[in-house]
Scaffold this motif. Sequence first.
Motif, PDB file in Angstrom:
ATOM      1  N   ASN A   1       7.913   0.847   4.837  1.00  0.00           N
ATOM      2  CA  ASN A   1       8.825  -0.088   4.195  1.00  0.00           C
ATOM      3  C   ASN A   1       8.499  -1.533   4.591  1.00  0.00           C
ATOM      4  O   ASN A   1       7.841  -1.794   5.595  1.00  0.00           O
ATOM      5  CB  ASN A   1      10.273   0.235   4.584  1.00  0.00           C
ATOM      6  CG  ASN A   1      11.271  -0.237   3.550  1.00  0.00           C
ATOM      7  OD1 ASN A   1      10.917  -0.876   2.561  1.00  0.00           O
ATOM      8  ND2 ASN A   1      12.536   0.084   3.762  1.00  0.00           N
TER       9      ASN A   1
ATOM     10  N   LEU B   1      14.178   5.314   2.538  1.00  0.00           N
ATOM     11  CA  LEU B   1      13.386   4.731   3.601  1.00  0.00           C
ATOM     12  C   LEU B   1      14.286   4.131   4.674  1.00  0.00           C
ATOM     13  O   LEU B   1      15.433   3.786   4.407  1.00  0.00           O
ATOM     14  CB  LEU B   1      12.465   3.640   3.044  1.00  0.00           C
ATOM     15  CG  LEU B   1      11.257   4.097   2.230  1.00  0.00           C
ATOM     16  CD1 LEU B   1      10.647   2.920   1.480  1.00  0.00           C
ATOM     17  CD2 LEU B   1      10.216   4.755   3.122  1.00  0.00           C
TER      18      LEU B   1
ATOM     19  N   LEU C   1       7.411  -2.810  -0.534  1.00  0.00           N
ATOM     20  CA  LEU C   1       6.742  -1.881   0.357  1.00  0.00           C
ATOM     21  C   LEU C   1       5.627  -2.595   1.105  1.00  0.00           C
ATOM     22  O   LEU C   1       5.026  -3.539   0.591  1.00  0.00           O
ATOM     23  CB  LEU C   1       6.128  -0.706  -0.423  1.00  0.00           C
ATOM     24  CG  LEU C   1       7.069   0.293  -1.095  1.00  0.00           C
ATOM     25  CD1 LEU C   1       6.262   1.280  -1.925  1.00  0.00           C
ATOM     26  CD2 LEU C   1       7.917   1.016  -0.066  1.00  0.00           C
TER      27      LEU C   1
END
Length: 286
Positions: free
Chosen positions: A119, A153, A191
Amino acid sequence: NCLTNCAYQETGNPRQLFCFSAGDLEVECVSGGNCGYNPVVFAENIGDFIVPPLNIITNNVTDITFQAHNVVTDQQMENYTGAQAGDQASYWLAPEDRNSILFYDIGYFMNITSFSIKNTHNAGFNDRGTKDFNISVRNTQTDPWISVLNNSLQDVRGNPEAPLEEYPISPHTARYVMFKIASFFGSGGGLQFFKPTSSLPSCPQKIAGDLEAECVSGGNCGYNPVVFAENIGDFITREHVTDITFQAHNVVTDQQMENYTGAQAGDQASYWLAPEDRNSILFYDI
């Protein structure tokens, strides 16, 4: 029984998949050992002015600093130089306050067994990151998307070294991957790293050695050719065949000796005869 469990599609003939079985030489890359493909990744970035739905590659990107292709490289720590130093970043940021989509073209058919994801936290700003997400896959650009994973995430804001998270799935062969942000932390998603992975050996791009090609369907890689022509006895074209005894399609089978049974035994022949006293043409669709 396919070598490395990899299937290949012949250019121009998408109907048939091929694979390789091992011979008596080691498998190696023609390029000298590096068989990797370069994935193609694209998405809306922070600063873009495209409006959803995003379903094509866009040329309207206004800010490539936080471009989607940054996700192909795993960095221990996120990096952003700032405008004063050239405005470069090592991660992808989606548009602010909006769920977005990232498309990932692996470049070949992979038997995907998991996804490796890291992440973002937007470097020293620590103001955003992806929360819930969905991943879908497909084989070709015209196939429907198949959802293979829904998950979340970790919130890594304030963590300079975001952990690499692994998400296993049931094995699924695909080339195209769609990562969809369903919710985000702070100001938006993004990301640092994203990669489809496989517990099976990856498919070599090109291989050399004593390998026998065989079809996934069990060894018979042959196509059925379509052959047509005027036959002896015909009076115009393919649609007006009056005598199929000596038909053009007989030529696809190699016989040691020609055979003709005669009218009394069913009038069958193993060869093609063109109309008498005339040059003629045979068409063969491989």
